[in-house]
Design a protein around this motif. Structure first.
Motif, PDB file in Angstrom:
ATOM      1  N   PRO A  35       0.823  -1.205   0.000  1.00 13.04           N
ATOM      2  CA  PRO A  35       0.000   0.000   0.000  1.00 13.04           C
ATOM      3  C   PRO A  35       0.862   1.262   0.000  1.00 13.04           C
ATOM      4  CG  PRO A  35      -0.849  -1.595   1.573  1.00 13.04           C
ATOM      5  CD  PRO A  35       0.479  -2.117   1.102  1.00 13.04           C
ATOM      6  N   GLY A  36       0.438   2.253  -0.767  1.00 14.25           N
ATOM      7  CA  GLY A  36       1.175   3.504  -0.835  1.00 14.25           C
ATOM      8  C   GLY A  36       1.164   4.067  -2.235  1.00 14.25           C
ATOM      9  N   THR A  37       2.101   4.969  -2.509  1.00 17.45           N
ATOM     10  CA  THR A  37       2.218   5.598  -3.822  1.00 17.45           C
ATOM     11  C   THR A  37       3.640   5.453  -4.339  1.00 17.45           C
ATOM     12  OG1 THR A  37       2.756   7.757  -2.833  1.00 17.45           O
ATOM     13  CG2 THR A  37       0.437   7.310  -3.313  1.00 17.45           C
ATOM     14  N   SER A  38       3.758   5.420  -5.661  1.00 16.67           N
ATOM     15  CA  SER A  38       5.076   5.380  -6.291  1.00 16.67           C
ATOM     16  C   SER A  38       4.981   6.049  -7.645  1.00 16.67           C
ATOM     17  CB  SER A  38       5.569   3.939  -6.438  1.00 16.67           C
ATOM     18  OG  SER A  38       4.657   3.163  -7.197  1.00 16.67           O
ATOM     19  N   VAL A  39       6.062   6.688  -8.061  1.00 18.93           N
ATOM     20  CA  VAL A  39       6.113   7.320  -9.374  1.00 18.93           C
ATOM     21  C   VAL A  39       6.635   6.294 -10.368  1.00 18.93           C
ATOM     22  CG1 VAL A  39       7.094   9.186 -10.760  1.00 18.93           C
ATOM     23  CG2 VAL A  39       6.472   9.595  -8.365  1.00 18.93           C
ATOM     24  N   VAL A  40       5.887   6.101 -11.457  1.00 16.41           N
ATOM     25  CA  VAL A  40       6.240   5.102 -12.467  1.00 16.41           C
ATOM     26  C   VAL A  40       6.276   5.755 -13.832  1.00 16.41           C
ATOM     27  CG1 VAL A  40       5.203   3.234 -11.116  1.00 16.41           C
ATOM     28  CG2 VAL A  40       3.823   4.430 -12.832  1.00 16.41           C
ATOM     29  N   GLU A  41       6.916   5.067 -14.772  1.00 20.48           N
ATOM     30  CA  GLU A  41       6.884   5.495 -16.164  1.00 20.48           C
ATOM     31  C   GLU A  41       5.726   4.780 -16.833  1.00 20.48           C
ATOM     32  OE1 GLU A  41       9.589   4.488 -19.897  1.00 20.48           O
ATOM     33  OE2 GLU A  41      10.601   5.922 -18.562  1.00 20.48           O
ATOM     34  N   ALA A  42       4.797   5.553 -17.356  1.00 24.17           N
ATOM     35  CA  ALA A  42       3.582   4.982 -17.936  1.00 24.17           C
ATOM     36  C   ALA A  42       3.601   5.140 -19.455  1.00 24.17           C
ATOM     37  CB  ALA A  42       2.356   5.641 -17.304  1.00 24.17           C
ATOM     38  N   GLU A  43       2.415   5.066 -20.087  1.00 27.80           N
ATOM     39  CA  GLU A  43       2.314   5.139 -21.547  1.00 27.80           C
ATOM     40  C   GLU A  43       3.038   6.378 -22.086  1.00 27.80           C
ATOM     41  OE1 GLU A  43       1.011   3.101 -23.743  1.00 27.80           O
ATOM     42  OE2 GLU A  43       0.108   1.635 -22.381  1.00 27.80           O
ATOM     43  N   GLY A  44       3.718   6.203 -23.211  1.00 27.29           N
ATOM     44  CA  GLY A  44       4.432   7.306 -23.836  1.00 27.29           C
ATOM     45  C   GLY A  44       5.623   7.790 -23.041  1.00 27.29           C
ATOM     46  N   GLY A  45       6.017   7.033 -22.028  1.00 28.87           N
ATOM     47  CA  GLY A  45       7.110   7.456 -21.171  1.00 28.87           C
ATOM     48  C   GLY A  45       6.733   8.559 -20.201  1.00 28.87           C
ATOM     49  N   LEU A  46       5.443   8.850 -20.090  1.00 30.32           N
ATOM     50  CA  LEU A  46       4.994   9.921 -19.205  1.00 30.32           C
ATOM     51  C   LEU A  46       5.037   9.460 -17.747  1.00 30.32           C
ATOM     52  CD1 LEU A  46       1.896  11.314 -21.154  1.00 30.32           C
ATOM     53  CD2 LEU A  46       4.230  12.231 -21.110  1.00 30.32           C
ATOM     54  N   VAL A  61      -2.465   7.872 -11.825  1.00 26.10           N
ATOM     55  CA  VAL A  61      -2.707   9.286 -12.082  1.00 26.10           C
ATOM     56  C   VAL A  61      -1.504   9.851 -12.837  1.00 26.10           C
ATOM     57  CG1 VAL A  61      -3.313  11.530 -11.087  1.00 26.10           C
ATOM     58  CG2 VAL A  61      -3.947   9.414  -9.879  1.00 26.10           C
ATOM     59  N   TYR A  62      -1.733  10.296 -14.064  1.00 27.07           N
ATOM     60  CA  TYR A  62      -0.665  10.919 -14.845  1.00 27.07           C
ATOM     61  C   TYR A  62      -0.390  12.322 -14.321  1.00 27.07           C
ATOM     62  CZ  TYR A  62      -0.543   7.304 -18.451  1.00 27.07           C
ATOM     63  OH  TYR A  62      -0.367   6.125 -19.132  1.00 27.07           O
ATOM     64  N   LEU A  63       0.891  12.712 -14.286  1.00 25.86           N
ATOM     65  CA  LEU A  63       1.199  14.096 -13.933  1.00 25.86           C
ATOM     66  C   LEU A  63       0.767  15.038 -15.047  1.00 25.86           C
ATOM     67  CD1 LEU A  63       4.690  13.830 -12.158  1.00 25.86           C
ATOM     68  CD2 LEU A  63       2.371  13.692 -11.203  1.00 25.86           C
ATOM     69  N   GLY A  89       2.330  14.247 -23.994  1.00 25.91           N
ATOM     70  CA  GLY A  89       2.641  15.306 -23.042  1.00 25.91           C
ATOM     71  C   GLY A  89       2.153  16.675 -23.456  1.00 25.91           C
ATOM     72  N   ALA A  90       1.371  16.750 -24.522  1.00 23.90           N
ATOM     73  CA  ALA A  90       0.833  18.031 -24.985  1.00 23.90           C
ATOM     74  C   ALA A  90      -0.685  17.973 -25.087  1.00 23.90           C
ATOM     75  CB  ALA A  90       1.441  18.411 -26.336  1.00 23.90           C
ATOM     76  N   LYS A  91      -1.177  16.929 -25.738  1.00 25.68           N
ATOM     77  CA  LYS A  91      -2.615  16.774 -25.924  1.00 25.68           C
ATOM     78  C   LYS A  91      -3.247  16.207 -24.654  1.00 25.68           C
ATOM     79  CE  LYS A  91      -5.932  14.606 -29.102  1.00 25.68           C
ATOM     80  NZ  LYS A  91      -6.650  15.859 -29.377  1.00 25.68           N
ATOM     81  N   PRO A 124       1.621  20.361 -16.887  1.00 23.31           N
ATOM     82  CA  PRO A 124       2.368  19.415 -16.059  1.00 23.31           C
ATOM     83  C   PRO A 124       2.177  19.716 -14.574  1.00 23.31           C
ATOM     84  CG  PRO A 124       3.863  21.080 -16.922  1.00 23.31           C
ATOM     85  CD  PRO A 124       2.502  21.391 -17.512  1.00 23.31           C
ATOM     86  N   TRP A 125       1.582  18.794 -13.861  1.00 26.34           N
ATOM     87  CA  TRP A 125       1.368  18.960 -12.434  1.00 26.34           C
ATOM     88  C   TRP A 125       2.553  18.383 -11.658  1.00 26.34           C
ATOM     89  CZ3 TRP A 125      -3.584  20.187  -9.842  1.00 26.34           C
ATOM     90  CH2 TRP A 125      -4.551  20.674 -10.733  1.00 26.34           C
TER      91      TRP A 125
END
Length: 339
Positions: A35-46, A61-63, A89-91, A124-125
């Motif tokens: 349980p918790g949160t982690s930053v991962v590389e998702a679709e498109g390298g985002l 949740v995408y940034l 990362g734009a659209k 970008p959040w």
């Protein structure tokens, strides 16, 4: 159309197929995921934040846009993402829960320099951190400062503002809370909406409940002050309706096409408040948009042609202009409970 059929485009004509649509597959959390949160590389390298609740519910949740792109509750994916979504990362991402602010819809009334639905869903959040609380939920916090918004768009919204977005997951629900703060010396006008795509096994099995007696603006027919007389709203063609000041929770009841006796329900609760510089808080009316693009999906490059069969948008928001006073704030919240 026949029960359970879905539409597809063939040779320029819209036809109905009884081919079984993709099922709402159960998604298992990896055994090693704590349980918790982690930053991962998702679709498109985002970059995205992976959330895992103590009960094994998960979210992503995408940034980019602080877009919730997945919420697996009770082993079932509850959020629709287009298989043709663009991750550059734009659209804005097509699907999920896009954050629409500081205006809803097409830019107008002084915000003409803004993109459709504002800047929040394409900016970008920053991930502010996560935690697991005593209530059994995992919490992730995101922020967007004025300096993070492209200068050309900030010119249309030249105020000292800051957004905070808090996502909570666990105990059979996902909650999203958006707050805008006015740190400047003058008030500004504001709209906001959570453009939630709820995933359904098939649109022919979906019923939207809780809107009977509400007045709505029908954007497809371009007619205002309509009265919703149905207890269960169905989607059988393009729909784009803004229901005004909806006090009730709104429920989406769906039937799994593999088992017509198995009914699943997603309930959307919503609130909005305005707080002045002295800390006095008052309630704001919350509108609800029900939207499905239907066969016009073929005209959207980032939506698969038959994608409209597998979602209904139930979008709580403050769609009338409201004033955010200097030193004050506005908060919009939704809780999606699923079983």
């Amino acid at each position: 159309p026949p029960l359970g059929a879905h539409a597809k485009r063939e040779g320029g004509n819209l036809t109905w197929s009884t081919r079984r649509p993709p099922r709402m597959a159960a998604t298992a959390t990896p055994a090693a995921a704590a349980p918790g949160t982690s930053v991962v590389e998702a679709e498109g390298g985002l970059p995205a934040v992976r959330m895992v609740a103590p009960n094994a519910d998960t979210a992503l949740v995408y940034l980019h846009g602080a877009t919730v792109a997945s919420a697996v509750i009770g082993g079932i994916e509850r959020i629709f993402m287009s298989s043709s979504a663009v991750y550059n990362g734009a659209k804005a991402l097509r699907g999920g829960i896009p954050v629409c602010a500081p205006q809803f819809g097409k830019p107008a009334d002084g915000y003409e320099g803004m993109p459709q639905h504002g800047v929040c869903r394409i900016s970008p959040w920053t991930f502010g951190g996560g935690a697991v609380d005593d209530a059994g939920t995992v919490v992730a916090t995101f922020g967007l400062a004025a300096a993070d918004v492209p200068e050309a768009q900030r010119a249309s919204f030249p105020y000292a503002f800051g957004f905070t977005y808090v996502v909570r997951l666990g105990n059979g629900s996902i909650a999203c809370e958006l707050t805008v703060e006015n740190a400047g010396s003058e008030a500004f006008r504001f709209q906001c909406l959570l453009h939630t795509y709820l995933r359904v096994p098939h649109i022919s099995h979906a019923r939207v409940l809780g809107l009977k007696g509400s007045r709505f603006f029908d954007k497809v027919a371009n007619t205002a002050d309509n009265l919703e007389e149905r207890g269960a709203v169905t989607v059988t063609s393009e729909v784009d309706r803004v229901y005004s000041s909806v006090a009730n929770d709104v429920c989406v009841s769906v039937v799994d096409p593999a088992d017509p006796s198995a009914v699943r329900v997603m309930t959307v609760s919503k609130t909005a408040t305005s707080t002045d510089a002295e800390g006095t808080t008052s309630a704001l009316p919350v509108d609800v948009v029900v939207w499905n693009i239907w066969e016009r999906a073929v005209d959207m490059a980032d939506m698969q042609d038959d994608g409209f069969n597998f979602y209904v948008c139930v979008e709580p928001g403050v769609t009338s202009w409201t004033s955010v006073p200097a030193g004050g704030s506005v908060t919009l919240s939704q809780v999606i409970r699923a079983w």
